[in-house]
Design a protein around this motif. Structure first.
Motif, PDB file in Angstrom:
ATOM      1  N   ALA A  34     -13.641   9.103 -10.561  1.00  9.87           N
ATOM      2  CA  ALA A  34     -13.670   7.305 -11.073  1.00  9.87           C
ATOM      3  C   ALA A  34     -13.561   6.652  -9.829  1.00  9.87           C
ATOM      4  O   ALA A  34     -13.609   6.741  -8.802  1.00  9.87           O
ATOM      5  CB  ALA A  34     -12.381   7.259 -11.497  1.00  9.87           C
ATOM      6  N   ARG A  35     -15.015   5.427 -10.779  1.00 12.17           N
ATOM      7  CA  ARG A  35     -14.840   4.578  -9.392  1.00 12.17           C
ATOM      8  C   ARG A  35     -14.119   3.702  -8.754  1.00 12.17           C
ATOM      9  O   ARG A  35     -13.516   3.537  -8.124  1.00 12.17           O
ATOM     10  CB  ARG A  35     -15.588   3.768 -10.660  1.00 12.17           C
ATOM     11  N   LEU A  36     -12.774   3.457 -10.045  1.00  8.83           N
ATOM     12  CA  LEU A  36     -11.285   2.707  -9.949  1.00  8.83           C
ATOM     13  C   LEU A  36     -10.425   3.331 -10.291  1.00  8.83           C
ATOM     14  O   LEU A  36     -10.427   4.452 -10.601  1.00  8.83           O
ATOM     15  CB  LEU A  36     -11.553   2.033 -11.417  1.00  8.83           C
ATOM     16  N   GLN A  37      -9.406   3.361  -8.879  1.00 16.95           N
ATOM     17  CA  GLN A  37      -8.079   4.364  -8.750  1.00 16.95           C
ATOM     18  C   GLN A  37      -7.093   4.004  -9.357  1.00 16.95           C
ATOM     19  O   GLN A  37      -6.675   2.654  -9.077  1.00 16.95           O
ATOM     20  CB  GLN A  37      -8.444   4.944  -7.443  1.00 16.95           C
ATOM     21  N   PRO A  38      -5.653   4.749  -9.757  1.00 14.26           N
ATOM     22  CA  PRO A  38      -4.795   4.042 -10.214  1.00 14.26           C
ATOM     23  C   PRO A  38      -4.349   3.310  -9.005  1.00 14.26           C
ATOM     24  O   PRO A  38      -2.888   2.400  -9.446  1.00 14.26           O
ATOM     25  CB  PRO A  38      -4.387   5.560 -10.654  1.00 14.26           C
ATOM     26  N   VAL A  39      -4.487   3.743  -7.331  1.00 12.65           N
ATOM     27  CA  VAL A  39      -3.530   2.713  -6.410  1.00 12.65           C
ATOM     28  C   VAL A  39      -4.173   1.051  -6.791  1.00 12.65           C
ATOM     29  O   VAL A  39      -3.234   0.150  -6.275  1.00 12.65           O
ATOM     30  CB  VAL A  39      -3.609   3.938  -5.304  1.00 12.65           C
ATOM     31  N   GLN A  40      -5.387   1.798  -6.676  1.00 14.28           N
ATOM     32  CA  GLN A  40      -5.749  -0.366  -7.024  1.00 14.28           C
ATOM     33  C   GLN A  40      -4.950  -1.090  -8.311  1.00 14.28           C
ATOM     34  O   GLN A  40      -4.919  -2.092  -7.979  1.00 14.28           O
ATOM     35  CB  GLN A  40      -7.592   0.280  -7.482  1.00 14.28           C
ATOM     36  N   ILE A  41      -5.549   0.002  -9.354  1.00 14.06           N
ATOM     37  CA  ILE A  41      -4.403  -0.619 -10.493  1.00 14.06           C
ATOM     38  C   ILE A  41      -2.723  -1.111 -10.136  1.00 14.06           C
ATOM     39  O   ILE A  41      -2.040  -2.301  -9.987  1.00 14.06           O
ATOM     40  CB  ILE A  41      -4.525   0.443 -11.615  1.00 14.06           C
ATOM     41  N   ALA A  42      -2.862  -0.044  -8.648  1.00 12.39           N
ATOM     42  CA  ALA A  42      -0.838  -0.582  -8.675  1.00 12.39           C
ATOM     43  C   ALA A  42      -1.103  -1.842  -7.772  1.00 12.39           C
ATOM     44  O   ALA A  42       0.326  -2.361  -7.918  1.00 12.39           O
ATOM     45  CB  ALA A  42      -0.489   0.336  -8.325  1.00 12.39           C
ATOM     46  N   LYS A  43      -1.772  -1.784  -7.313  1.00 12.14           N
ATOM     47  CA  LYS A  43      -1.381  -2.857  -6.302  1.00 12.14           C
ATOM     48  C   LYS A  43      -2.196  -4.526  -7.229  1.00 12.14           C
ATOM     49  O   LYS A  43      -1.328  -5.225  -6.619  1.00 12.14           O
ATOM     50  CB  LYS A  43      -2.580  -2.554  -5.001  1.00 12.14           C
ATOM     51  N   GLU A  56       0.928  -1.440   0.205  1.00 12.30           N
ATOM     52  CA  GLU A  56       0.071  -0.138   0.321  1.00 12.30           C
ATOM     53  C   GLU A  56       0.795   1.319  -0.005  1.00 12.30           C
ATOM     54  O   GLU A  56       0.454   2.079  -0.713  1.00 12.30           O
ATOM     55  CB  GLU A  56      -0.910  -0.047   0.995  1.00 12.30           C
ATOM     56  N   ARG A  57       2.073   1.012   1.029  1.00 11.27           N
ATOM     57  CA  ARG A  57       3.089   2.774   0.391  1.00 11.27           C
ATOM     58  C   ARG A  57       3.797   3.035  -0.624  1.00 11.27           C
ATOM     59  O   ARG A  57       3.632   3.729  -1.122  1.00 11.27           O
ATOM     60  CB  ARG A  57       3.765   2.463   1.818  1.00 11.27           C
ATOM     61  N   ILE A  58       4.354   1.673  -0.814  1.00 14.38           N
ATOM     62  CA  ILE A  58       4.756   1.873  -2.518  1.00 14.38           C
ATOM     63  C   ILE A  58       3.568   2.019  -3.018  1.00 14.38           C
ATOM     64  O   ILE A  58       4.276   3.575  -4.227  1.00 14.38           O
ATOM     65  CB  ILE A  58       4.991   0.019  -3.014  1.00 14.38           C
ATOM     66  N   ALA A  59       2.789   1.622  -3.445  1.00 13.80           N
ATOM     67  CA  ALA A  59       1.424   2.351  -4.695  1.00 13.80           C
ATOM     68  C   ALA A  59       0.969   3.504  -4.371  1.00 13.80           C
ATOM     69  O   ALA A  59       1.145   4.903  -5.735  1.00 13.80           O
ATOM     70  CB  ALA A  59       0.265   1.538  -4.501  1.00 13.80           C
ATOM     71  N   SER A  60       0.761   4.631  -3.248  1.00 14.79           N
ATOM     72  CA  SER A  60       0.447   5.329  -2.843  1.00 14.79           C
ATOM     73  C   SER A  60       0.914   6.487  -2.867  1.00 14.79           C
ATOM     74  O   SER A  60       0.967   8.086  -3.044  1.00 14.79           O
ATOM     75  CB  SER A  60       0.283   5.305  -1.214  1.00 14.79           C
ATOM     76  N   ARG A  61       2.519   5.892  -2.563  1.00 15.64           N
ATOM     77  CA  ARG A  61       4.016   7.227  -3.024  1.00 15.64           C
ATOM     78  C   ARG A  61       3.866   7.441  -4.297  1.00 15.64           C
ATOM     79  O   ARG A  61       3.915   8.693  -4.539  1.00 15.64           O
ATOM     80  CB  ARG A  61       5.047   6.129  -1.810  1.00 15.64           C
ATOM     81  N   ILE A  62       3.768   6.502  -4.665  1.00 21.74           N
ATOM     82  CA  ILE A  62       4.053   6.705  -6.045  1.00 21.74           C
ATOM     83  C   ILE A  62       2.879   7.724  -7.243  1.00 21.74           C
ATOM     84  O   ILE A  62       2.866   8.522  -7.978  1.00 21.74           O
ATOM     85  CB  ILE A  62       4.511   5.580  -7.169  1.00 21.74           C
ATOM     86  N   LEU A  63       1.775   6.970  -6.991  1.00 24.15           N
ATOM     87  CA  LEU A  63       0.091   7.314  -7.308  1.00 24.15           C
ATOM     88  C   LEU A  63       0.271   8.671  -6.535  1.00 24.15           C
ATOM     89  O   LEU A  63      -1.780   8.862  -7.059  1.00 24.15           O
ATOM     90  CB  LEU A  63      -0.155   6.147  -7.960  1.00 24.15           C
ATOM     91  N   GLU A  64       0.201   9.226  -6.205  1.00 28.17           N
ATOM     92  CA  GLU A  64      -0.212  10.284  -5.113  1.00 28.17           C
ATOM     93  C   GLU A  64      -1.360  10.881  -5.112  1.00 28.17           C
ATOM     94  O   GLU A  64      -2.479  11.248  -5.219  1.00 28.17           O
ATOM     95  CB  GLU A  64       0.284  10.571  -3.422  1.00 28.17           C
ATOM     96  N   GLY A  65      -0.563  11.257  -6.570  1.00 25.96           N
ATOM     97  CA  GLY A  65      -1.501  12.856  -6.885  1.00 25.96           C
ATOM     98  C   GLY A  65      -2.003  12.839  -7.629  1.00 25.96           C
ATOM     99  O   GLY A  65      -3.863  13.110  -8.552  1.00 25.96           O
ATOM    100  N   TRP A  66      -3.001  11.283  -8.390  1.00 23.65           N
ATOM    101  CA  TRP A  66      -3.079  10.552  -9.195  1.00 23.65           C
ATOM    102  C   TRP A  66      -5.191  10.504  -8.469  1.00 23.65           C
ATOM    103  O   TRP A  66      -5.923  10.737  -9.372  1.00 23.65           O
ATOM    104  CB  TRP A  66      -3.253   9.609  -9.798  1.00 23.65           C
ATOM    105  N   THR A  67      -4.960   9.956  -7.619  1.00 22.24           N
ATOM    106  CA  THR A  67      -6.385  10.183  -6.704  1.00 22.24           C
ATOM    107  C   THR A  67      -6.973  11.686  -7.010  1.00 22.24           C
ATOM    108  O   THR A  67      -8.582  11.284  -7.337  1.00 22.24           O
ATOM    109  CB  THR A  67      -6.373   9.699  -5.130  1.00 22.24           C
ATOM    110  N   ALA A  68      -6.549  12.434  -6.515  1.00 22.44           N
ATOM    111  CA  ALA A  68      -6.756  13.906  -6.762  1.00 22.44           C
ATOM    112  C   ALA A  68      -7.799  14.447  -7.587  1.00 22.44           C
ATOM    113  O   ALA A  68      -8.318  14.618  -8.163  1.00 22.44           O
ATOM    114  CB  ALA A  68      -6.411  14.908  -5.357  1.00 22.44           C
TER     115      ALA A  68
END
Length: 253
Positions: free
Chosen positions: A22-31, A5-17
């Protein structure tokens, strides 16, 4: 899971905002990508190798949501994979590549991932490949980001020929777009050709032709296709033009 979770969130932190609707978030794809990487390990002597080529299949609705940012998202997802591999001491043969594609069979909110371990020529590497033995023997340590970027695998040497015009275009790692619009890589001035008609992309080490929902269709060896892996000598018909794929052994120079 907390580490993932930390790795995915750190790299993609700007995408959620940026894509909060979107129903599907980039961090879900990363995980999902990282879990796929962990599930496909190849052990060779002192090292554990993981795939370096990934294709993410999304529903039409989710794909449309990400399409305006797809290229940059693909790069960020690749960075997330690299970070996860480094943290787990897993070895990559090259900087990972991620391709996001549309798939009518995928439900909205779902993610499907396919992957492969490919070498510098784009061919799939098997567990008994001599190349893995050379890496394990210490010839190459491939978890340094700059080295990975410098040593990306080169695409298989291939060309698209237009026999009627005595013209040919080299294929490479970047997609080759075909259509009537002047911004395409291959422009076909023919009313039967859509503005953005088709595209040839390197997918899991092999060139794949995609019809971009054209009006009059794309045909390979006389058969209408939506998506097909190309092989040497395949004949592609778009409007009144015929293209021939010519593929040579060995990596591109």
């Amino acid at each position: 899971m907390d580490s993932l979770e930390r790795i995915a969130s750190r790299i993609l932190e700007g995408w959620t905002a940026r894509l909060f609707r979107a129903r599907l978030q980039p961090v879900q794809i990363a995980k999902r990508l990282i879990r796929t990487m962990e599930a496909h390990q190849t052990i060779s002597l002192a090292k554990t190798f993981v795939p370096n080529s990934y294709v993410v299949s999304l529903s039409p609705a989710d794909h449309a949501q990400f399409e305006p940012y797809r290229r940059s998202l693909e790069r960020d997802l690749a960075e997330a994979l690299l970070g996860a591999a480094r943290e787990r001491s897993l070895t990559l043969l090259s900087f990972p590549t991620v391709e996001i594609e549309r798939d009518e069979d995928v439900a909205r909110g779902d993610v499907r991932v396919s992957c492969a371990l490919v070498d510098a020529s784009g061919d799939e590497v098997t567990p008994d490949s001599p190349e893995l033995g050379r890496v394990a023997a210490g010839h190459t340590m491939i978890l340094d980001r700059d080295a990975l970027l410098r040593d990306r695998p080169r695409a298989p040497r291939a060309f698209v020929e237009l026999p009627a015009e005595r013209r040919r275009l080299a294929l490479a790692g970047e997609p080759l777009t075909i259509g009537r619009d002047p911004e395409n890589d291959l422009v076909l001035d023919d009313r039967r050709v859509s503005r953005r008609h088709a595209e040839i992309r390197l997918r899991l080490g092999r060139y794949t032709l995609y019809d971009l929902q054209s009006t009059n269709g794309t045909f390979v060896n006389g058969r209408r296709v939506a998506e097909v892996v190309l092989t040497d000598g395949d004949r592609i018909a778009i409007g009144g033009s015929e293209l021939v794929l010519q593929q040579e052994p060995g990596p591109a120079g």
